[in-house]
Design a protein around this motif. Structure first.
Motif, PDB file in Angstrom:
ATOM      1  N   CYS A 453       1.203  -1.472  -0.270  1.00 21.65           N
ATOM      2  CA  CYS A 453      -0.314  -0.292  -0.333  1.00 21.65           C
ATOM      3  C   CYS A 453       0.747   1.488   0.223  1.00 21.65           C
ATOM      4  O   CYS A 453       1.609   1.536   0.579  1.00 21.65           O
ATOM      5  CB  CYS A 453      -1.012  -0.288   1.049  1.00 21.65           C
ATOM      6  SG  CYS A 453      -1.795   1.595   1.702  1.00 21.65           S
ATOM      7  N   CYS A 456      -0.212   4.052   3.299  1.00 23.98           N
ATOM      8  CA  CYS A 456      -0.277   3.486   4.905  1.00 23.98           C
ATOM      9  C   CYS A 456       1.115   2.877   4.533  1.00 23.98           C
ATOM     10  O   CYS A 456       1.502   2.256   6.051  1.00 23.98           O
ATOM     11  CB  CYS A 456      -0.738   3.186   5.298  1.00 23.98           C
ATOM     12  SG  CYS A 456      -1.269   0.821   5.061  1.00 23.98           S
ATOM     13  N   CYS A 496      -6.745  -1.629   0.861  1.00 24.62           N
ATOM     14  CA  CYS A 496      -5.562  -2.346   2.153  1.00 24.62           C
ATOM     15  C   CYS A 496      -6.156  -2.142   3.345  1.00 24.62           C
ATOM     16  O   CYS A 496      -7.071  -2.230   3.663  1.00 24.62           O
ATOM     17  CB  CYS A 496      -4.693  -0.993   2.248  1.00 24.62           C
ATOM     18  SG  CYS A 496      -3.945  -0.959   3.333  1.00 24.62           S
ATOM     19  N   LYS A 498      -5.428  -2.658   6.037  1.00 25.12           N
ATOM     20  CA  LYS A 498      -4.866  -1.485   7.331  1.00 25.12           C
ATOM     21  C   LYS A 498      -6.228  -0.067   6.945  1.00 25.12           C
ATOM     22  O   LYS A 498      -6.821   0.749   7.273  1.00 25.12           O
ATOM     23  CB  LYS A 498      -3.798  -1.161   6.652  1.00 25.12           C
ATOM     24  CG  LYS A 498      -2.938  -2.230   8.304  1.00 25.12           C
ATOM     25  CD  LYS A 498      -2.464  -1.330   9.419  1.00 25.12           C
ATOM     26  CE  LYS A 498      -2.535  -2.905   9.936  1.00 25.12           C
ATOM     27  NZ  LYS A 498      -0.191  -2.486  10.019  1.00 25.12           N
ATOM     28  N   CYS A 499      -5.597   0.268   5.433  1.00 24.68           N
ATOM     29  CA  CYS A 499      -6.202   1.477   5.462  1.00 24.68           C
ATOM     30  C   CYS A 499      -7.760   2.087   4.114  1.00 24.68           C
ATOM     31  O   CYS A 499      -8.059   2.892   4.072  1.00 24.68           O
ATOM     32  CB  CYS A 499      -4.937   2.785   5.255  1.00 24.68           C
ATOM     33  SG  CYS A 499      -4.548   2.533   3.262  1.00 24.68           S
TER      34      CYS A 499
HETATM   35 ZN   LIG Z   1      -2.291   1.177   3.249  1.00 23.89          ZN
END
Ligand SMILES: [Zn+2]
Ligand SMILES: [Zn+2]
Length: 1007
Positions: A453, A456, A496, A498-499
């Protein structure tokens, strides 16, 4: 039966086409023999050198079917990676990655798939021609979605275990292929090359001095960042003819100045030079920064000047030093294609080879060039395209190995390696190997499931096609994928984890050893990954054996195999390698046409896999000769069996003669020993045991029992002889079935009956249950030795074997053995009687010779006189008597002499010939009486008539009428005296013997 060599498979396999289905039915549900085939690269036709491995693999699989194991007969094809790309590029006339992109990655990928499918089919047909049994419809192929997603899962596990890392490092790089090469790809790819090495001078800032530097890669000067010296060395500042400035060079290498040296002005320690600055070698914007002399204990005094040019973007050691001394950011001068990047001004676009004249030119203008010279060294090349590799700083993905090194070693120790030195090689490799670089900047290969990504920084790793679909921004694109390859898969973006930003896949593909290494998990049912055995060339230690071990230990903590068997290289009779390219390429179908598949397979099976195998006409001829020895024994059996039709299968033998009991014991020993050899993965020993056993059958059992098959009627003795020979030969044909399946099937169906199931459906032979009180193997070996001594005595003394002799005397303590086999000895040596004696004195006369050592000391120069006196003496008997009594010996002309001046020796009496070996002495009485002579002539006559029967191609049961005419009185007498016997042996109903003139005449006709 067919004529000899036409039974070898020259393209016609005698096995039924549905044999595999039948084998599978027979062993369904039985314990499994879990074999895993190392996939063959589906990129070219199979050649001679593939034959060895294919023979061994097929043989072990078939053997396991014969012992009642369930075997799946699945074979593998390796179908993606750089090596396919190289061939397709050649085919399409493309020269580099840019041209592939222009051609279209989608079209290029389809061409690659087309190519591997074509060769998968071609190799399948070739394997069938080579008698390889296969469930060809279920072959596995490494470009399948299943294989690819199994690797994705592995990579995901690596990521979860924090083993996956992105790294910068200096990699061997092929500028033509545009990709890095991993450590295991580099082993063995070195050759001697001559390059231009150059001495360059760097002007020290603020001093009238220049320091001399040596490099074998002039192009890397564009990426120079420092000069390293060894602080411990002594350096000389030298006045030279060619330059007004002093030249600095280390003391030990001052010779490189040649006759340019005027004198040494000053000596300094290396540490005194550290920290000095110098002007860059080449005029480039990239070089506009402060260059320093740095200390480095790795600098040696062997080559060059004792000062080393450091370019961290172009060499592994340079990179390490640059990192340690915080020189980053590093200068990376060339791109993936090995050409200078655009911001390298006058070097832009040039390759590392093309740029050389311009580099020299600029150095010259700068007064930085001292001189250049040719330099020959071992230099690595790309194993795929043979281009010289360069070294380049590369960003890529690695799997860290330090964390599991211990587990790998532990797992390797649980494996049984054949030959066992392979286990040591694997240990060594596992101890030394670095991280596994798995990314390649190419097109047709495993798409790495890495989605870094940008927002992030999180690395998303996809585990499966299902996960890809679930996380895809547009799942319909996943559904529309024709297969999991570039460029199609590159279209898909995921979210992603995470983000939640959209992320694209890295464009890298994977190292092709991931493709083959995952096979235990992608091709076997869940939980059955552990192979009973794998078998490949020994060099696979660092390749396939390693890749699967690594992947299996990551996934399960265990080795993927119990037994690893390795074999060597095939070389021709001059020791040169047969390779898959170039003029030494020999396709499987061509050698099958030339030698026959069975002959080739038997030759391969005979070779000790620990050693390189030489292959050529004489090796094939030798294999054929040994197969024909089996054939000849079968022909003997069937010749008589076709007359008598003995029902051996339902026969219960009783009252076996000792020689029959011996063959039963030998057969049992053969069955047990071959099974052990197969189980220990030593096929070449199976072959040796077979050749020896067949030799015993043909040249001993058949030879000594021949008459038992000739005689009329079907008494117990004849049935016993049939039964024993049948059991021995039946065992041989089953034992060799894994090695030469078509030939074995031919023998089987022709000798052992119509309506019989194919030999592949037989069970491996088990011990014949015949009780014997004594072990006969050693005694018969002794009998064979006696016969061989007797026959060599006949040969040495030129006594024809057909000439009967009256007696053989045997001196031995193995009285029981000789008594038991006396009839056989008598028959084989063609003597009337066998007599066991306790001493051989009566066949010898004793005589005395001079003991020169002792007699010489006493008689001095009269020794020769004594020798002559002994030789000519008629009183030898008296001398020997005196010697034996320990008395002095009176010889005319000498004082009485003590016995110790003589040696007692023995000579055969006339009428006897004697030989001895170890504890046995064999004596033949060579006196030929008139009766013996006539009998000898009669036997020669029998032989001549038999030959005539063969010439006229008569059946063995045909009765004949013989007309014999001779001018020789003795021959006439012999024919008359032995007429009944002659007639009996040649199956004559009438025989007319007449006296004639000239040559003997034999006429025979059917009665
Ligand atoms: Zn990310
Ligand atoms: Zn290459």
């Amino acid at each position: 039966m067919k004529k000899e060599t036409s039974v070898f498979n020259f393209g016609r396999n005698y096995e039924p086409v549905d044999i595999l289905a039948k084998v599978k039915v027979k062993n369904a549900g039985k314990p499994k023999f879990n074999f895993l085939d190392g996939p063959v690269t589906a990129n070219a036709p199979l050649c001679l050198h593939h034959g060895w491995g294919r023979t061994l693999k097929d043989a072990y699989n078939r053997y396991n079917s014969l012992i009642g194991k369930e075997v799946d007969y699945v074979w593998g094809f390796d179908a993606q990676g750089m090596w396919v790309e190289v061939e397709v590029e050649k085919l399409l006339g493309l020269n580099n990655k840019k041209e592939i992109a222009q051609y279209g990655v989608d079209k290029f990928t389809e061409k690659c798939i087309e190519r591997v499918n074509f060769f998968k089919n071609r190799q399948t047909e070739q394997s069938k021609l080579f008698e390889q049994l296969g469930d060809w419809e279920h072959s596995y192929i490494t470009n399948s979605d299943k294989n690819i997603t199994s690797i994705w899962h592995f990579l995901k596990v690596c990521n979860d275990k924090k083993m996956l890392k992105q790294s910068y490092k200096t990699m061997p790089w092929c500028p033509r292929c545009g990709t890095s090469l991993s450590e295991h790809e580099m082993s063995g790819s070195y050759k001697e090359r001559t390059h231009k090495a150059v001495f360059v001078k760097a002007k020290l800032i603020g001093r009238d001095e220049r320091i001399l530097v040596w490099t074998t890669t002039p192009w890397t000067l564009a990426a120079n960042m420092a000069i390293a010296i060894n602080p411990e060395f002594t350096y000389c500042k030298c006045q030279v003819k060619s330059d007004a400035n002093l030249l600095i060079v280390c003391e030990k290498q001052i010779k490189v100045l040649r006759d340019d040296l005027v004198k040494v002005v000053e000596k300094v320690k290396g540490s005194d030079l550290v920290g000095l600055t110098y002007e860059p070698f080449l005029p480039l914007q990239k070089q506009q920064f402060e260059h320093k002399i740095v200390p480095w204990d790795q600098v040696d005094e062997i080559d060059g000047s004792g000062a080393v040019h450091i370019a961290p973007g172009c060499g592994a050691e340079d990179f390490a030093l640059g990192t340690k001394l915080n020189m980053a950011p590093f200068i990376i001068p060339v791109g993936e294609n090995g050409a200078f990047y655009d911001d390298f001004e006058w070097l832009a676009g040039l390759s590392t080879v093309e740029c050389e004249p311009m580099v020299f030119d600029q150095l010259s203008k700068n007064n930085a060039l001292y001189y250049h010279h040719d330099y020959t060294h071992n230099y690595p090349f790309c194993w795929r395209c043979k281009t010289d590799v360069i070294f380049r700083l590369v960003a890529g993905y690695d799997i860290a190995t330090d964390g599991i090194r211990k587990d790998l070693l532990k797992a390797a120790d649980t494996v049984h390696w054949t030959p066992d030195f392979m286990g040591k090689s694997m240990r060594q490799w596992l101890t030394d190997m670095g991280d596994w670089n798995i990314s390649r900047r190419r097109f047709y290969g495993l798409p790495l499931p890495f989605y870094p990504c940008e927002k992030c920084g999180h690395l998303n790793v996809i585990d499966s096609k299902e996960e890809l679909r679930a996380r895809a921004i547009d799942p319909s694109k996943v559904d529309a994928l024709p297969h999991l390859h570039r460029p199609y898969i590159d279209e898909i973006q995921i979210t992603c984890e995470k983000c939640h930003a959209p992320v694209s896949r890295v464009t890298d593909v994977g190292d092709c050893w991931l493709d083959a290494g995952i096979a235990p998990f992608s091709t076997k049912p869940k939980g059955q990954f552990k192979a009973e055995m794998v078998l490949e060339m020994k060099e696979q230690i660092r390749l396939w054996f390693y890749a699967q071990l690594f992947m299996s230990v990551v996934l399960t903590g265990e080795a993927p195999y119990k037994n690893v068997v390795g074999y060597s290289t095939i070389v021709d009779e001059d020791g040169k390698k047969f390779s898959k390219t170039g003029p030494r390429k020999v396709y499987i179908e061509d050698v099958v046409k030339q030698y026959g598949a069975d002959v080739l397979r038997y030759a391969f099976a005979s070779a000790n896999p620990t050693l390189d195998m030489r292959f050529g006409d004489s090796i094939a001829e030798d294999a054929k000769r040994r197969l024909l020895a089996i054939w000849n024994a079968y022909v003997f059996y069937t010749t008589y069996a076709l007359v008598d039709h003995p029902d051996v299968k339902n026969y219960q033998p009783e009252n076996l003669t000792p020689i029959d009991a011996w063959l039963v014991q030998l057969t049992n020993q053969y069955i047990q020993a071959t099974r052990e050899a197969y189980d220990q993965f030593k096929i070449h020993q199976v072959v040796k045991l077979t050749d020896d056993f067949v030799e015993d059958i043909s040249n001993f059992y058949i030879r000594v029992n021949r008459r038992r098959y000739w005689k009329n009627g079907e008494d117990q003795d004849k049935m016993n002889a049939y039964w024993c020979l049948f059991q021995a030969l039946r065992s041989v044909v089953i034992v060799i079935t894994p090695l030469v399946p078509s030939y074995a099937q031919y023998l089987w169906q022709n000798c052992f009956g119509e309506g019989e199931e194919p030999v592949m459906l037989a069970n491996y032979p088990t011990q014949l249950k015949i009780k014997s009180k004594v072990n006969l193997l050693e005694p018969v070996n002794f009998v064979k030795k006696v016969i061989s001594l007797g026959l060599s005595l006949r040969a040495e003394n030129q006594i024809a074997i057909k000439q009967p002799l009256s007696k053989v005397y045997i001196k031995t303590n193995q009285v029981d053995t000789v008594t038991m086999f006396a009839a056989i000895i008598q028959d084989q040596l063609n003597v009337k009687q066998v007599e066991i004696v306790t001493d051989d004195e009566k066949f010898n006369v004793a005589y005395l010779t001079v003991n020169f050592k002792k007699a010489g000391a006493i008689l001095k120069n009269r020794v020769q006189e004594l020798k002559n006196a002994l030789q000519n003496s008629k009183q030898m008997t008296e001398y020997v008597a005196a010697f034996d009594a320990g008395e002095k010996i009176n010889i005319t002309g000498f004082d009485p002499l003590t016995p110790d001046l003589f040696e007692r020796k023995l000579a055969p009496r006339s009428g006897f010939v004697i030989t001895a070996a170890g504890d046995v002495t064999v004596v033949l009485d060579t006196q030929i009486t008139d009766d013996l002579m006539l009998e000898g002539i009669a036997r020669e006559l029998i032989r001549s008539i038999q030959l005539e029967r063969m010439n006229q191609k008569l059946n063995i049961t045909d009765r004949i009428i013989v007309d014999f005419k001779t001018a020789d009185k003795k021959t006439y007498a012999a024919a008359c005296a032995h007429q009944p016997r002659i007639m009996r042996e040649v199956l004559a109903t009438e025989m007319h013997v007449t006296e004639g003139t000239g040559e003997n005449e034999i006429h025979i006709r059917l009665a």
